[in-house]
Write a protein that holds these residues in place. Structure first.
Motif, mmCIF file in Angstrom:
data_model
loop_
_atom_site.group_PDB
_atom_site.id
_atom_site.type_symbol
_atom_site.label_atom_id
_atom_site.label_comp_id
_atom_site.label_asym_id
_atom_site.label_seq_id
_atom_site.Cartn_x
_atom_site.Cartn_y
_atom_site.Cartn_z
ATOM 1 N N LYS A 77 0.817 -1.209 0.000
ATOM 2 C CA LYS A 77 0.000 0.000 0.000
ATOM 3 C C LYS A 77 0.851 1.260 0.000
ATOM 4 O O LYS A 77 0.346 2.353 -0.200
ATOM 5 C CB LYS A 77 -0.945 0.003 1.198
ATOM 6 N N TYR A 78 2.175 1.102 0.254
ATOM 7 C CA TYR A 78 3.059 2.259 0.249
ATOM 8 C C TYR A 78 3.489 2.627 -1.173
ATOM 9 O O TYR A 78 4.164 3.634 -1.383
ATOM 10 C CB TYR A 78 4.330 1.994 1.060
ATOM 11 N N GLU A 79 3.151 1.781 -2.157
ATOM 12 C CA GLU A 79 3.677 1.961 -3.506
ATOM 13 C C GLU A 79 2.936 3.079 -4.245
ATOM 14 O O GLU A 79 1.715 3.206 -4.156
ATOM 15 C CB GLU A 79 3.571 0.657 -4.280
ATOM 16 N N THR A 80 3.696 3.852 -5.020
ATOM 17 C CA THR A 80 3.127 4.959 -5.795
ATOM 18 C C THR A 80 2.679 4.517 -7.175
ATOM 19 O O THR A 80 1.948 5.236 -7.847
ATOM 20 C CB THR A 80 4.174 6.069 -5.946
ATOM 21 N N GLY A 81 3.165 3.355 -7.600
ATOM 22 C CA GLY A 81 2.870 2.899 -8.955
ATOM 23 C C GLY A 81 3.965 3.248 -9.940
ATOM 24 O O GLY A 81 3.896 2.867 -11.109
ATOM 25 N N LEU A 82 4.996 3.995 -9.476
ATOM 26 C CA LEU A 82 6.158 4.302 -10.314
ATOM 27 C C LEU A 82 7.276 3.355 -9.901
ATOM 28 O O LEU A 82 7.859 3.501 -8.804
ATOM 29 C CB LEU A 82 6.588 5.760 -10.124
ATOM 30 N N PRO A 83 7.626 2.337 -10.694
ATOM 31 C CA PRO A 83 8.559 1.275 -10.268
ATOM 32 C C PRO A 83 9.894 1.802 -9.748
ATOM 33 O O PRO A 83 10.377 1.349 -8.706
ATOM 34 C CB PRO A 83 8.733 0.438 -11.549
ATOM 35 N N ILE A 84 10.511 2.744 -10.448
ATOM 36 C CA ILE A 84 11.830 3.217 -10.033
ATOM 37 C C ILE A 84 11.755 3.955 -8.691
ATOM 38 O O ILE A 84 12.640 3.841 -7.844
ATOM 39 C CB ILE A 84 12.460 4.118 -11.117
ATOM 40 N N VAL A 85 10.654 4.687 -8.491
ATOM 41 C CA VAL A 85 10.470 5.412 -7.226
ATOM 42 C C VAL A 85 10.175 4.436 -6.093
ATOM 43 O O VAL A 85 10.729 4.544 -4.993
ATOM 44 C CB VAL A 85 9.351 6.455 -7.349
ATOM 45 N N ASP A 86 9.299 3.447 -6.377
ATOM 46 C CA ASP A 86 8.943 2.485 -5.330
ATOM 47 C C ASP A 86 10.154 1.665 -4.901
ATOM 48 O O ASP A 86 10.311 1.336 -3.711
ATOM 49 C CB ASP A 86 7.832 1.562 -5.817
ATOM 50 N N TYR A 142 21.718 7.882 -0.180
ATOM 51 C CA TYR A 142 20.397 7.500 -0.676
ATOM 52 C C TYR A 142 19.582 8.736 -1.046
ATOM 53 O O TYR A 142 18.970 8.809 -2.114
ATOM 54 C CB TYR A 142 19.645 6.684 0.378
ATOM 55 N N ALA A 143 19.545 9.725 -0.146
ATOM 56 C CA ALA A 143 18.722 10.913 -0.358
ATOM 57 C C ALA A 143 19.121 11.634 -1.642
ATOM 58 O O ALA A 143 18.264 12.011 -2.456
ATOM 59 C CB ALA A 143 18.829 11.845 0.853
ATOM 60 N N GLU A 144 20.435 11.846 -1.815
ATOM 61 C CA GLU A 144 20.894 12.564 -3.008
ATOM 62 C C GLU A 144 20.508 11.821 -4.295
ATOM 63 O O GLU A 144 20.042 12.417 -5.267
ATOM 64 C CB GLU A 144 22.404 12.763 -2.924
ATOM 65 N N TYR A 145 20.717 10.506 -4.307
ATOM 66 C CA TYR A 145 20.398 9.713 -5.498
ATOM 67 C C TYR A 145 18.890 9.688 -5.749
ATOM 68 O O TYR A 145 18.426 9.858 -6.879
ATOM 69 C CB TYR A 145 20.930 8.297 -5.310
ATOM 70 N N HIS A 146 18.105 9.486 -4.675
ATOM 71 C CA HIS A 146 16.654 9.385 -4.819
ATOM 72 C C HIS A 146 16.053 10.710 -5.279
ATOM 73 O O HIS A 146 15.197 10.743 -6.173
ATOM 74 C CB HIS A 146 16.041 8.957 -3.486
ATOM 75 N N VAL A 172 10.333 8.145 9.718
ATOM 76 C CA VAL A 172 8.956 7.629 9.671
ATOM 77 C C VAL A 172 7.977 8.752 9.339
ATOM 78 O O VAL A 172 7.033 8.579 8.571
ATOM 79 C CB VAL A 172 8.614 6.972 11.023
ATOM 80 N N LYS A 173 8.232 9.940 9.922
ATOM 81 C CA LYS A 173 7.397 11.098 9.602
ATOM 82 C C LYS A 173 7.515 11.425 8.111
ATOM 83 O O LYS A 173 6.516 11.779 7.458
ATOM 84 C CB LYS A 173 7.840 12.292 10.458
ATOM 85 N N TRP A 174 8.713 11.314 7.567
ATOM 86 C CA TRP A 174 8.930 11.569 6.136
ATOM 87 C C TRP A 174 8.111 10.597 5.299
ATOM 88 O O TRP A 174 7.539 10.953 4.275
ATOM 89 C CB TRP A 174 10.425 11.447 5.847
ATOM 90 N N LEU A 175 8.056 9.322 5.720
ATOM 91 C CA LEU A 175 7.242 8.346 4.996
ATOM 92 C C LEU A 175 5.780 8.799 4.923
ATOM 93 O O LEU A 175 5.138 8.710 3.876
ATOM 94 C CB LEU A 175 7.327 6.991 5.696
ATOM 95 N N ILE A 176 5.289 9.299 6.049
ATOM 96 C CA ILE A 176 3.874 9.661 6.108
ATOM 97 C C ILE A 176 3.580 10.914 5.281
ATOM 98 O O ILE A 176 2.707 10.941 4.420
ATOM 99 C CB ILE A 176 3.448 9.896 7.572
ATOM 100 N N LEU A 177 4.361 11.972 5.568
ATOM 101 C CA LEU A 177 4.030 13.286 5.008
ATOM 102 C C LEU A 177 4.536 13.496 3.578
ATOM 103 O O LEU A 177 3.962 14.270 2.828
ATOM 104 C CB LEU A 177 4.591 14.386 5.913
ATOM 105 N N HIS A 178 5.635 12.846 3.225
ATOM 106 C CA HIS A 178 6.190 13.081 1.894
ATOM 107 C C HIS A 178 5.913 11.923 0.940
ATOM 108 O O HIS A 178 5.238 12.090 -0.082
ATOM 109 C CB HIS A 178 7.696 13.320 1.988
ATOM 110 N N ILE A 179 6.411 10.743 1.270
ATOM 111 C CA ILE A 179 6.272 9.629 0.330
ATOM 112 C C ILE A 179 4.803 9.293 0.101
ATOM 113 O O ILE A 179 4.366 9.095 -1.038
ATOM 114 C CB ILE A 179 7.042 8.399 0.850
#
Length: 606
Positions: free
Chosen positions: A11-20, A56-60, A115-122
């Motif tokens: 359920k966390y997936e956006t549907g964009l494979p490279i992003v997920d 990770y952050a810079e690459y992502h 974890v907050k980043w997961l909720i509010l951003h991703i």
């Protein structure tokens, strides 16, 4: 072995494979940091994990921004998304600054932020980005595509609650196990001190906190609850007439970097006098600032009282000495033995009759390295009017080496003051020396590999760097890290990981020279200093180490072995101007990071 406490959910997936796929990497980083918090990781392990997070952050972020530009997402959405990316690194740096290097607080703060980043951003902005990109690529109206932020938030909040419940439970289990281990070790040490009638102490010179073992409290007859646990409280417990002298002797030992040794009295509440023998040493940082002192305390009242009684009467001397625990003897003015106590056989393996028949036997059993010290003492003993105390080693008849504390004093006739020779008391202090050696080894060695720990390595490294700068000799600094060490632990267990660390340490002993300095400075990180070695020599040594490690293995069972490799970063002393060991450390660490990120199992030079 790490366990995924924060489980990935479709359920966390956006549907964009490279992003997920990259979001999945972030969840792994969260689980890794959660494991570090649970096991109480050292700073070096946390620092490496934070480097991975930064990479990770810079690459992502670069991936997402490129994707938005390629698909032609709205400029307003693109700019707001990029702004949020920048705020991520700002927030991480703020956390690091606020926690000021406290590992536990840092990991907790970073965990909560991620974890907050997961909720509010991703599950918020990234879902919106995915929705707009899907609309652009499919030609649909963006308003027709829902952003399941609310549903995903509920999932992640539920996972967050389970995450911290699991972390707290794991931490509690580990804390209980650690407490039991500590209690077992403390019981063994207390029993050893009780049997040896020796107590141990440690004084933290940074906060003036004094720690006594139970045996010292028994010797001083003080209730631990009534003791202020400071240096001043210790001085106050000494006989009033001895306080100034003891304070001066200890202070001088700290200033002059010399061992601390003194004898003093205790005035007990009922008027009794106790005589105490103390030994200690002080540890310093690389700038010479004293950090802490450790030592031992022994009640020598019986010995002192016996010596006083011996002075009064030869008959009383013989009666007491025949039954004393220590090896006593009396050498006359002509240097011949007048008396040797029977206890000499317990301490040396030789009887009093053998010593009386062969005066040279005493010198023959002394350990070679201590022979000159004893000979020098004997040459001056009959011209010295003061008591003397020093330690030396002897060979017992059974072939074992024993430590002896030798104390002697002149004897004069009470009638006419005539010199009658010297009486000596020799105590077997082997147990005390072993305790002191154990304390010293613990202060210098890494418990798992037996090589230098980080503090001892850095102290030796500072001295070697000073010598190289003074003599303008070449010097090389190597940082070595075992590749994919986490995977080894995850796959085969920490006991196999420990064997790998021990094998690497063994390879150091096989490959490196006696003058080389090496130690374990982190979880799977090692550091090496090659004195009198420039770039050419360092290249040879680094490659030799890399190949030796790559060709080695650890046996898992009869059918399986674990192969492993290492990455190495090298810094060369290129200028004899003022430079710190920390700078060489950082340069080599940067090269190590380069070796890790460019393929591993390689050597990179600064």
């Amino acid at each position: 072995m790490e366990k995924d406490i924060f489980q990935w959910n479709a359920k966390y997936e956006t549907g964009l494979p490279i992003v997920d796929a990259q979001h999945h990497k972030l969840v792994k980083l969260i689980n890794h940091l959660a494991t570090l918090r649970t096991i109480g990781a050292k700073k070096s392990g946390v620092d490496f994990a934070l480097k991975e997070l930064n990479a990770y952050a810079e690459y992502h972020f670069a991936t997402e921004e490129s994707l938005m530009q390629t698909t032609g997402i709205s400029q307003q959405h693109y700019e707001s998304h990029c702004k949020i990316h920048k705020s991520f690194l700002t927030e991480v740096n703020t956390i690091l600054a606020d926690t000021q290097g406290n590992v536990t607080i840092t990991v907790n703060a970073i965990l909560r932020f991620l974890v907050k980043w997961l909720i509010l951003h991703i599950l918020g902005q990234d879902m919106e980005m995915a929705t707009e990109i899907k609309a652009i690529t499919t030609g649909q109206n963006i308003k027709q595509l829902p952003v399941p932020l609310h549903r995903s938030s509920e999932v992640i909040l539920d996972a967050l609650e389970k995450l911290y419940d699991s972390l707290d439970a794991s931490y509690t289990v580990l804390a209980v196990a650690y407490d039991k281990l500590q209690q077992s070790s403390e019981v063994q040490l207390k029993e050893a001190q009780r049997l040896a009638r020796i107590g141990s102490w440690e004084l933290n010179l940074l906060n003036n906190h004094l720690t006594w073992s139970d045996e010292i409290y028994r010797i001083f007859e003080i209730d631990p609850k009534q003791f202020a646990a400071s240096y001043e409280a210790f001085i106050a417990a000494i006989h009033p007439d001895d306080r100034k002298r003891v304070d001066t002797e200890y202070s001088n030992s700290v200033k002059l970097h010399t061992p601390y040794e003194t004898k003093h009295r205790l005035l007990m509440q009922d008027g009794r006098i106790k005589y105490i023998q103390e030994w200690g040493r002080t540890f310093y940082d690389h700038n010479g600032k004293p950090l802490r002192s450790i030592g031992t305390v022994q009640d020598v009242t019986d010995r002192v009282l016996a010596e006083e009684a011996l002075r009064k009467s030869e008959e009383r001397f013989r009666t007491i000495a025949n039954y004393t625990y220590d090896w006593e003897y009396w050498r006359g003015a002509n240097k011949n033995f007048l008396y040797v106590s029977p206890s000499c056989k317990r301490i040396t393996g030789y009887s009093e009759a053998e010593f009386m028949a062969n005066p040279e036997l005493f010198m023959n059993i002394i350990y070679a390295d201590d022979l000159f010290k004893v000979q020098e003492h004997l040459r001056n003993e009959f011209h010295d009017t003061e008591a003397k105390i020093f330690d030396f080693r002897i060979w017992h008849r059974d072939g074992n080496l024993r430590w002896i504390s030798h104390g002697c004093h002149p004897v004069f006739s009470e009638l006419d003051g005539r010199f009658l020779g010297r009486r000596a008391s020799n105590r077997d202090i082997t147990i005390r020396k072993q305790l002191e050696e154990k304390l010293e080894i613990q202060a210098q060695s890494d418990y798992l590999t037996g090589i230098a720990n980080r503090r001892y390595f850095m102290n030796r490294g500072v001295e070697e760097l000073k010598r190289s700068l003074r003599k303008q000799n070449p010097l090389s600094f190597l940082m070595l890290d075992i590749d994919h060490f986490k995977k080894i632990n995850d796959t085969h267990g920490h006991h196999i990981g420990d064997l790998v660390l021990q094998r690497v340490a063994a390879i150091f002993r096989e490959v490196l020279r006696e003058i080389d300095i090496f130690g374990r400075v982190g979880g799977e990180e090692f550091a090496i200093i090659l004195p009198e070695t420039g770039e050419a020599g360092a290249t040879i040594v680094a490659e030799r180490l890399r190949r030796a490690i790559a060709n080695d293995y650890v046996t898992v069972d009869k059918e399986n072995v674990v192969k492993f490799t290492a990455s190495i970063g090298v810094s060369i002393l290129k200028s004899y101007n003022s430079i710190s060991l920390e700078t060489l450390f950082q340069q080599a660490d940067a090269m190590l990071y380069q070796a890790k990120t460019t393929g591993r199992n390689r050597v990179c030079f600064f």
